[in-house]
Design an enzyme around this catalytic site. Sequence first.
Site, mmCIF file in Angstrom:
data_model
loop_
_atom_site.group_PDB
_atom_site.id
_atom_site.type_symbol
_atom_site.label_atom_id
_atom_site.label_comp_id
_atom_site.label_asym_id
_atom_site.label_seq_id
_atom_site.Cartn_x
_atom_site.Cartn_y
_atom_site.Cartn_z
ATOM 1 N N CYS B 113 -5.500 -0.339 1.211
ATOM 2 C CA CYS B 113 -4.734 -1.192 0.309
ATOM 3 C C CYS B 113 -5.757 -2.127 -0.326
ATOM 4 O O CYS B 113 -6.209 -3.071 0.311
ATOM 5 C CB CYS B 113 -3.665 -1.988 1.054
ATOM 6 S SG CYS B 113 -2.838 -3.204 -0.009
ATOM 7 N N CYS B 116 -4.184 -5.914 -1.000
ATOM 8 C CA CYS B 116 -3.841 -6.838 0.092
ATOM 9 C C CYS B 116 -4.067 -6.136 1.421
ATOM 10 O O CYS B 116 -5.219 -5.908 1.798
ATOM 11 C CB CYS B 116 -2.440 -7.446 -0.060
ATOM 12 S SG CYS B 116 -1.064 -6.315 -0.357
ATOM 13 N N SER B 117 -3.001 -5.761 2.135
ATOM 14 C CA SER B 117 -3.204 -5.196 3.467
ATOM 15 C C SER B 117 -2.057 -4.286 3.855
ATOM 16 O O SER B 117 -1.726 -4.174 5.026
ATOM 17 C CB SER B 117 -3.318 -6.332 4.486
ATOM 18 O OG SER B 117 -2.172 -7.164 4.380
ATOM 19 N N CYS B 118 -1.419 -3.625 2.872
ATOM 20 C CA CYS B 118 -0.260 -2.772 3.156
ATOM 21 C C CYS B 118 -0.638 -1.683 4.156
ATOM 22 O O CYS B 118 -1.674 -1.039 4.016
ATOM 23 C CB CYS B 118 0.270 -2.164 1.864
ATOM 24 S SG CYS B 118 0.824 -3.422 0.699
#
Lengths: 217, 216
Positions: B113, B116-118
């Site tokens: 991702c 962000c941090s999906c």
Amino acid sequence: MNGAHDMGGMHGFGPVLQEKDEPWFHGEWEKKAFALTLACGGLGQWNIDISRHARENQPPAQYLDNSYYEQWLHGLEVLLVEAGLVTEDELKTGKANGKSNVAALPADRVFKALQQGSPYAREIAEAPAFKPGDKVRVKSMNPPGHTRAPQYVRGHVGEIVMHHGAHVFADASARGEHGVAHHIYNVAFTAEELWGADGQGGAVHLDLWEPYLERAR
Amino acid sequence: MSSHDHHHDHNHDHEHPRLSELQLRVKALESLLVDKGLVDPAALDVFIDTYETKVGPRNGAQVVAKAWADPKFKAALLADASAAIKSFGFEGRQGEHMVVLENTPKVHNMVVCTLCSCYPWPVLGLPPVWYKSAPYRARAVNDPRGVLADFGTELPGDIEIKVWDSTAELRYLVLPMRPAGTDHLSEDELADLITRNSMIGTEIVTFPAKAQEAAE
């Protein structure tokens, strides 16, 4: 927004380092930053796109200097004030000026809330403009607000490989427009298309909403 | 296959430069929110306990092991990952819309991702620090072979690498290739081989496994 969060393709960060025996959280403050964020998310005063935007909307140097849960903490503080749940003054002093009229998410509802999640698929009247196999170009655009079309694909041509139906449109949802949904597609870009002679072959796939895309030949 | 002999011994025990400030800031925020009636302290414990002890990569490993052992399940998983994964009771937050990507001798999949941090929480738990770090988010898309080398993973030059950037609410789980010599293993024994990183796509599954690296 073209912020420091949009990292795809940047150089200079060095190797990916794994942490040996990594714990789920590094210390109590990370646990609490995580749990407070989820608990306050459960108040229903904002959505995931608003909260992503609150995290990314920082001066680039500050974003890059923050550790991960510092981004969350920053985002949570911003959201609490923006939603009017706490005042700047309360945040500064740590002292509550009376009770909120919004009720906490009770512990016995947490499991159910996590299990239900928040599905993003929607039925919409419009037919999809594209189908698998179609060539599309990501529009050249630089919206100052939240968007999920990273800079590294803008202006580039890819091929639709999946149609996922219609999903809540992140760019609108981050502005609080909850009812907007668009068709969303998985689009494959060849490494050569994205990186030219510096590509390593293969492809990069992204999920992109229809408003990001235009037909290409 | 993967020359997994260099170890990642980087110890990150140097303290956060703002640790004491952050501890105070979080403590103050917690007591403020509790005092205002916006947070139930017991709810915080449930959130933490859920992701420390109940939801983790063992979930994903069970799904992968069943796909290896049962061709009908594998077909169902590839056709409708959300439904097939839900049959284990793994569902909800950050896994509402799942897609499973099958590694083959011709194609290797890797998930990132960049924005962000999906990450697919119901099957893998919370993401490791490296997944959320700038080096991975920056380089996965333009230097996938370099990133794989950081993990000690070398793939044949003719294998196509597909990198999946999680830019929306679709969540991707890699179905790694089943290693040779595992025909006699039970699903549970297979699950013991499957590492978290192999389901993100930064490693391949080996047999015999490196015990300490298997998903717990």
